[in-house]
Write a protein that holds these residues in place. Structure first.
Motif, PDB file in Angstrom:
ATOM      1  N   ALA A  57       0.683  -1.003  -0.015  1.00  0.00           N
ATOM      2  CA  ALA A  57      -0.164  -0.032   0.006  1.00  0.00           C
ATOM      3  C   ALA A  57       0.836   1.249   0.136  1.00  0.00           C
ATOM      4  O   ALA A  57       2.067   1.124   0.305  1.00  0.00           O
ATOM      5  CB  ALA A  57      -0.791  -0.010   1.288  1.00  0.00           C
ATOM      6  N   GLY A  58       0.347   2.333  -0.349  1.00  0.00           N
ATOM      7  CA  GLY A  58       1.060   3.570  -0.384  1.00  0.00           C
ATOM      8  C   GLY A  58       0.515   4.629   0.640  1.00  0.00           C
ATOM      9  O   GLY A  58      -0.387   3.917   1.750  1.00  0.00           O
TER      10      GLY A  58
ATOM     11  N   GLY B 188      -0.259  -2.557  -4.886  1.00  0.00           N
ATOM     12  CA  GLY B 188      -1.829  -2.473  -5.115  1.00  0.00           C
ATOM     13  C   GLY B 188      -2.487  -1.511  -5.899  1.00  0.00           C
ATOM     14  O   GLY B 188      -3.637  -1.591  -6.443  1.00  0.00           O
ATOM     15  N   ASP B 189      -1.789  -0.244  -5.776  1.00  0.00           N
ATOM     16  CA  ASP B 189      -2.176   0.551  -6.675  1.00  0.00           C
ATOM     17  C   ASP B 189      -0.986   2.027  -6.728  1.00  0.00           C
ATOM     18  O   ASP B 189       0.003   1.852  -6.003  1.00  0.00           O
ATOM     19  CB  ASP B 189      -3.336   1.695  -6.015  1.00  0.00           C
ATOM     20  N   GLU B 190      -1.039   2.991  -7.732  1.00  0.00           N
ATOM     21  CA  GLU B 190      -0.066   3.618  -7.763  1.00  0.00           C
ATOM     22  C   GLU B 190      -0.699   4.764  -8.514  1.00  0.00           C
ATOM     23  O   GLU B 190      -1.467   4.884  -9.202  1.00  0.00           O
ATOM     24  CB  GLU B 190       1.250   3.164  -8.811  1.00  0.00           C
TER      25      GLU B 190
ATOM     26  N   ASN C 262       4.040   5.557  -4.836  1.00  0.00           N
ATOM     27  CA  ASN C 262       4.090   4.627  -3.737  1.00  0.00           C
ATOM     28  C   ASN C 262       5.112   3.851  -3.956  1.00  0.00           C
ATOM     29  O   ASN C 262       5.841   3.470  -2.735  1.00  0.00           O
ATOM     30  CB  ASN C 262       2.782   3.880  -4.161  1.00  0.00           C
ATOM     31  N   ALA C 263       5.758   3.469  -5.173  1.00  0.00           N
ATOM     32  CA  ALA C 263       6.761   2.597  -5.135  1.00  0.00           C
ATOM     33  C   ALA C 263       8.011   3.364  -4.764  1.00  0.00           C
ATOM     34  O   ALA C 263       9.008   2.881  -4.156  1.00  0.00           O
ATOM     35  CB  ALA C 263       7.081   2.144  -6.634  1.00  0.00           C
ATOM     36  N   GLY C 264       8.203   4.635  -5.168  1.00  0.00           N
ATOM     37  CA  GLY C 264       9.325   5.210  -4.617  1.00  0.00           C
ATOM     38  C   GLY C 264       9.533   5.555  -3.064  1.00  0.00           C
ATOM     39  O   GLY C 264      10.748   5.268  -2.712  1.00  0.00           O
TER      40      GLY C 264
END
Length: 244
Positions: free
Chosen positions: A44-45, A71-73, A84-86
């Motif tokens: 999650a973010g 799950g989302d971005e 979120n990945a960063g």
């Protein structure tokens, strides 16, 4: 699918919630590794899981057997502050000996976000060895929840809530595209862990956990799989939960 009764646990603050979430994630990983030799997790973010990711950076686990997804971005480059990945890379993944091939951020470099969603779906099917007509099963999906009751990038009264024939689709937040897991993919997970903090979540939580809301208004109501909810005291006020 049949709705599972959620497991609710309340913690006095974010630190205690993070500690419990850390144990929960590593327990799920150990069980998956023993049963299947691989642990698949979708992240999650947002601000709530960041301390969990920071703590996981020092965990003792066979990272080479983890497969990490999101799950989302937000549709921004990975080096953007809103990615979120960063965030997860900086807090956790850049600090552990995990093969780069085991980290699967959502692509945000396609001119058409719909093409990016299709590309990520293909990645999911390939890595999780799912046939074209099957819904792959994550070991664990981490989710947050907004004050409006959204989860992942499934926002109130948006088309993404209706998607049942894809694994990844487009979310929309104030006209900005997002990539998001769909409801069927989330509900298929072996375990779903919601991490929810803050007094501004109380109204949505009451509607969602008591099943009194409209899922188009409170999209987290659509998540009916094997759910565990970790709430801090501020979020849980007025919601029946087991104290920890």
């Amino acid at each position: 699918m049949a709705m599972s009764t959620p497991n609710l646990q309340t913690f006095p603050d974010l630190e205690a919630l993070t500690s419990a979430a850390y144990t929960f994630v590593l327990d799920q990983a150990a069980a998956a590794l023993q049963a299947r030799g691989q642990f698949t997790i979708a992240l999650a973010g947002g601000n709530t899981p960041k301390p969990l990711y920071e703590r996981l950076a020092s965990a003792d686990t066979p990272w080479a057997q983890w497969q990490i997804f999101w799950g989302d971005e937000r549709y921004v480059p990975q080096d953007h502050p809103d990615s979120n990945a960063g965030m997860a890379m900086a807090a956790w993944l850049n600090h552990i000996p995990i093969p780069a091939a085991n980290i699967h951020p959502m692509p945000t470099d396609e001119p058409d976000p719909a093409a990016a969603a299709a590309r990520y779906e293909a990645t999911l099917r390939h890595v999780l060895a799912a046939e074209a007509d099957a819904i792959p099963q994550f070991d664990l999906i981490l989710l947050g929840m907004g004050p409006d009751g959204h989860t992942a990038s499934l926002f109130p009264h948006t088309p993404a809530l209706q998607v049942r024939d894809r694994l990844v689709t487009l979310g929309n937040k104030d006209g900005q595209p997002r990539l998001t897991f769909t409801v069927p993919l989330i509900n298929r997970a072996r375990q779903i862990l919601f991490l929810v903090t803050g007094a501004n979540k109380q109204t949505a939580l009451r509607h969602i956990l008591r099943r009194t809301g409209d899922p188009h208004t409170y999209p987290a109501l659509l998540i009916e799989g094997q759910c565990t909810w970790f709430l801090d005291q501020a979020a849980a006020e007025g919601v029946t939960a087991n104290s920890q």
